[in-house]
Design an enzyme around this catalytic site. Structure first.
Site, PDB file in Angstrom:
ATOM      1  N   GLU A   1       0.883  -1.180   0.000  1.00  0.00           N
ATOM      2  CA  GLU A   1       0.000   0.000   0.000  1.00  0.00           C
ATOM      3  C   GLU A   1       0.906   1.211   0.000  1.00  0.00           C
ATOM      4  O   GLU A   1       1.499   1.555   1.029  1.00  0.00           O
ATOM      5  CB  GLU A   1      -0.895  -0.014   1.252  1.00  0.00           C
ATOM      6  CG  GLU A   1      -1.816  -1.219   1.344  1.00  0.00           C
ATOM      7  CD  GLU A   1      -2.927  -1.200   0.302  1.00  0.00           C
ATOM      8  OE1 GLU A   1      -3.166  -0.145  -0.315  1.00  0.00           O
ATOM      9  OE2 GLU A   1      -3.536  -2.257   0.090  1.00  0.00           O
TER      10      GLU A   1
ATOM     11  N   CYS B   1      -2.133   9.217   2.352  1.00  0.00           N
ATOM     12  CA  CYS B   1      -1.835   8.642   1.041  1.00  0.00           C
ATOM     13  C   CYS B   1      -2.900   8.964   0.008  1.00  0.00           C
ATOM     14  O   CYS B   1      -2.592   9.112  -1.172  1.00  0.00           O
ATOM     15  CB  CYS B   1      -1.663   7.129   1.167  1.00  0.00           C
ATOM     16  SG  CYS B   1      -3.099   6.301   1.868  1.00  0.00           S
TER      17      CYS B   1
HETATM   18  P1  NAD Z   1       8.627   4.712   4.424  1.00  0.00           P
HETATM   19  O1  NAD Z   1       8.543   3.806   3.281  1.00  0.00           O
HETATM   20  O2  NAD Z   1       9.855   5.490   4.626  1.00  0.00           O
HETATM   21  O3  NAD Z   1       8.382   3.936   5.813  1.00  0.00           O
HETATM   22  C1  NAD Z   1       7.244   3.130   6.051  1.00  0.00           C
HETATM   23  C2  NAD Z   1       7.598   2.029   7.025  1.00  0.00           C
HETATM   24  O4  NAD Z   1       8.618   1.236   6.441  1.00  0.00           O
HETATM   25  C3  NAD Z   1       8.171   2.522   8.354  1.00  0.00           C
HETATM   26  O5  NAD Z   1       7.770   1.651   9.390  1.00  0.00           O
HETATM   27  C4  NAD Z   1       9.671   2.409   8.139  1.00  0.00           C
HETATM   28  O6  NAD Z   1      10.370   2.239   9.345  1.00  0.00           O
HETATM   29  C5  NAD Z   1       9.745   1.140   7.299  1.00  0.00           C
HETATM   30  N1  NAD Z   1      10.936   1.027   6.473  1.00  0.00           N
HETATM   31  C6  NAD Z   1      11.745   2.006   6.003  1.00  0.00           C
HETATM   32  N2  NAD Z   1      12.760   1.468   5.292  1.00  0.00           N
HETATM   33  C7  NAD Z   1      12.577   0.135   5.304  1.00  0.00           C
HETATM   34  C8  NAD Z   1      13.278  -0.962   4.744  1.00  0.00           C
HETATM   35  N3  NAD Z   1      14.380  -0.791   4.020  1.00  0.00           N
HETATM   36  N4  NAD Z   1      12.797  -2.209   4.948  1.00  0.00           N
HETATM   37  C9  NAD Z   1      11.665  -2.408   5.646  1.00  0.00           C
HETATM   38  N5  NAD Z   1      10.974  -1.413   6.227  1.00  0.00           N
HETATM   39  C10 NAD Z   1      11.416  -0.155   6.047  1.00  0.00           C
HETATM   40  O7  NAD Z   1       7.354   5.652   4.295  1.00  0.00           O
HETATM   41  P2  NAD Z   1       7.000   6.950   5.134  1.00  0.00           P
HETATM   42  O8  NAD Z   1       7.645   8.123   4.505  1.00  0.00           O
HETATM   43  O9  NAD Z   1       7.220   6.731   6.562  1.00  0.00           O
HETATM   44  O10 NAD Z   1       5.420   7.012   4.901  1.00  0.00           O
HETATM   45  C11 NAD Z   1       4.840   7.824   3.972  1.00  0.00           C
HETATM   46  C12 NAD Z   1       4.501   7.065   2.707  1.00  0.00           C
HETATM   47  O11 NAD Z   1       3.545   6.057   2.998  1.00  0.00           O
HETATM   48  C13 NAD Z   1       3.858   7.949   1.672  1.00  0.00           C
HETATM   49  O12 NAD Z   1       4.388   7.645   0.413  1.00  0.00           O
HETATM   50  C14 NAD Z   1       2.394   7.557   1.738  1.00  0.00           C
HETATM   51  O13 NAD Z   1       1.666   7.819   0.568  1.00  0.00           O
HETATM   52  C15 NAD Z   1       2.481   6.102   2.059  1.00  0.00           C
HETATM   53  N6  NAD Z   1       1.246   5.596   2.649  1.00  0.00           N
HETATM   54  C16 NAD Z   1       0.452   4.764   1.901  1.00  0.00           C
HETATM   55  C17 NAD Z   1      -0.763   4.307   2.417  1.00  0.00           C
HETATM   56  C18 NAD Z   1      -1.667   3.420   1.606  1.00  0.00           C
HETATM   57  O14 NAD Z   1      -2.578   2.827   2.175  1.00  0.00           O
HETATM   58  N7  NAD Z   1      -1.485   3.318   0.305  1.00  0.00           N
HETATM   59  C19 NAD Z   1      -1.139   4.679   3.701  1.00  0.00           C
HETATM   60  C20 NAD Z   1      -0.307   5.511   4.428  1.00  0.00           C
HETATM   61  C21 NAD Z   1       0.888   5.969   3.892  1.00  0.00           C
END
Ligand code: NAD
Length: 525
Positions: A262, A296
């Protein structure tokens, strides 16, 4: 387990004892490193969290794997009772929960309330629907009456649930609920900025009856713990950025395990010429600036048809200028803080980049330190062109590019001109026109005369993204069945498929062809 930590500062409405109790939940070894999380309302440390190591992740998976086998044996009716109890606990403790979310995220209480209600909707839905979704199916077999086919659904095992910070209660629970209802164990890794809220959701699930070993939490930085989570999981449920999501999906592909992604969006809203300008402005404010745009499914591109442009923009700008802001717990604010310094920096940099390349700020375009350290004004830009960051990349903040369009087709072409495909919104007085346009949009959800809640809250329907916005869907039947392995069992009665003894292959084959013709005529199979 480590000794509970003490919050760095006491604040009105922040329950330090509750925070301490929650810190007994994560899997961390004695003497774990601690990191302070920051309260966006004042920029000061909120609480020190113990971080898990890669070994702790392994321990969480070992325990969860053992516990899952037993959990899978529980009756679905028992899981249903637990989930409905969780639903009721959440509503009963709403004030405590909303206080915590506000302190940890800096969002408005209404945005926090939407999270809480969203979790309740999903808990109620899967509590009631899981039994039907998990029931074995009995499709017609290859030889009707003689081939008895059953499709069984087994839990996949242990699901790694990796969640971001923007909706920490919702994203800790929304996918864990169907995974647990399907008989899986879950290891949750919330974002390090919003771990307390995730722990709160998990605590209520434990109190409702989910065994602690079946639902575990590890805390820490994604790049450090993430690879081990993906390595150990039987299924990865990831919510976050498209960049990280695509790397995790690639590894899941190598391991040949299932995953749901997602991811981000660059969502378009189209204001058609027949829309009611006041009603459209009302929807647009929520669509663009709920959760300060850190959502998002929020809109970052606005295409407004020429005939309605001025009337709509006048009302939209006035609504934006009248948004109430205050960095405190309670119902007073319409618009909240960004999560922290990094998000503020990213947002400001995106606006500066656009302005330096010729975009014009219609409203906002600056941070608001007088209100709170990480507040950024709701911002509308015009004159956004290719080559500016805000043109195609997700800002994930309160920055929206507005563009006047001459026709519906022009709006559609611009809306679809994106590698993302998460959510869209169409505003019109003509529902059918809205639906027709919706079908031509390349996004996983389209809200006609709403922002995002109509699709997001309709849990019986799937929700997810096309293109770089993701893989798979949450909600709907698939939202639960993705956490299962389908198994087909066929019992063959009477004659089998080998050439019967004493018969030549050509005669047997002729008989089979006759049988196929009979089936074709019967319409049965
Ligand atoms: P991110 O990808 O940086 O982090 C999300 C999660 O992944 C966090 O828990 C982070 O610690 C973890 N993470 C980071 N690097 C990782 C790795 N290498 N391996 C495994 N896990 C890792 O995202 P963010 O900036 O924290 O969140 C914002 C993003 O999330 C935006 O792009 C937003 O659109 C998206 N989002 C999507 C939805 C949806 O339902 N489509 C909902 C909420 C947020």
């Amino acid at each position: 387990m480590t000794a509970p930590t003490v919050p760095a500062l006491a604040r009105p409405g922040f329950d330090a004892e509750l925070a301490e109790a929650l810190l007994t939940i994560p899997v961390v070894h004695p003497g774990a490193q601690r990191h302070a999380s920051i309260a966006p309302f004042d920029g000061q440390p909120l609480v020190e969290l113990p971080y898990s190591t890669v070994d702790d992740v392994d321990m969480a998976f070992d325990t969860a794997t053992q516990a899952q086998a037993r959990w899978a044996q529980t009756e679905v009716a028992e899981r249903r009772r637990i989930m409905l109890r969780f639903h009721d606990l959440l509503l009963a403790h709403q004030d405590e929960c909303l206080d915590l979310i506000q302190w940890e995220t800096g969002k408005t209480r209404m945005d926090a309330m939407k999270e809480l209600l969203g979790v309740c909707t999903i808990a109620r839905h899967y509590a009631r629907a899981a039994r039907r979704m998990l029931e074995p199916e009995r499709p017609l077999g290859i030889v009707p009456l003689l081939t008895k086919v059953t499709i069984e659904r087994h839990p996949v095992g242990v699901v790694a649930n990796i969640a971001p910070w923007n909706y920490p209660l919702f994203l800790a629970a929304a996918d864990a609920i169907p995974a647990l209802m399907a008989g899986n164990a879950v290891v949750l890794k919330p974002d390090h900025q919003t771990s307390l809220t995730a722990l709160y959701a998990v605590d209520l699930l434990h109190r409702a009856g989910i065994p602690r070993r079946v639902l575990q939490v590890v805390l820490g930085f994604g790049p450090e713990l993430g690879p081990e989570l993906v390595e150990r999981a039987d299924y990865v449920m990831f919510t976050g950025s498209s960049a990280v999501g695509s790397r995790i999906a690639a590894r899941c592909g190598e391991r040949l395990i299932g995953c749901s992604m997602e991811l981000g969006g660059k969502n378009p809203m189209i204001v058609l010429d027949d829309a009611d300008p006041a009603a459209a402005a009302e929807v647009a404010v929520r669509a663009c600036f709920d959760n300060a745009g850190q959502l998002c499914v929020a809109m970052e591109r606005l295409y407004v048809m020429a005939d309605i442009h001025d009337a709509f923009m006048e009302r939209f700008l006035s609504r934006i200028r009248n948004l109430r802001m205050s960095a405190e717990v309670g119902w007073a604010a319409d618009y909240g803080s960004l999560i922290g310094a990094e998000q503020l920096g990213r947002t400001a940099a995106a606006v500066e980049d656009a302005v330096s390349k010729g975009a014009e700020v219609l409203v906002g375009g600056r941070s608001l330190p007088d209100i709170g350290p990480f507040y950024y004004a709701p911002t509308l830009l015009t004159g956004v062109t290719e080559g500016m960051q805000v043109h195609g990349s997700e800002t994930f903040g309160p920055v929206v590019a507005v563009q006047l369009v001459d026709s519906e087709d022009e709006a559609l072409a611009l809306a679809n001109d994106s590698p993302f495909g998460l959510n869209a919104s169409v505003l019109t007085r003509d529902e059918r026109r809205g639906q027709r346009l919706a079908r031509r949009l390349r996004t996983g959800s389209v809200n006609v005369n709403e922002a995002y809640e109509a699709t997001f809250g309709s849990t019986r329907a799937p929700m997810g993204g096309m293109g770089r916005s993701g893989l798979g869907r949450r909600n709907g039947a698939h939202g639960l069945t993705r956490f299962t392995e389908e198994q087909t069992i066929a019992v063959q009665r009477g004659i089998g498929f080998g050439t019967p003894f004493g018969m030549e292959h050509d005669a047997w084959s002729e008989l089979l062809v006759k049988g196929f013709r009979a089936l074709r005529r019967s319409g049965l199979a």
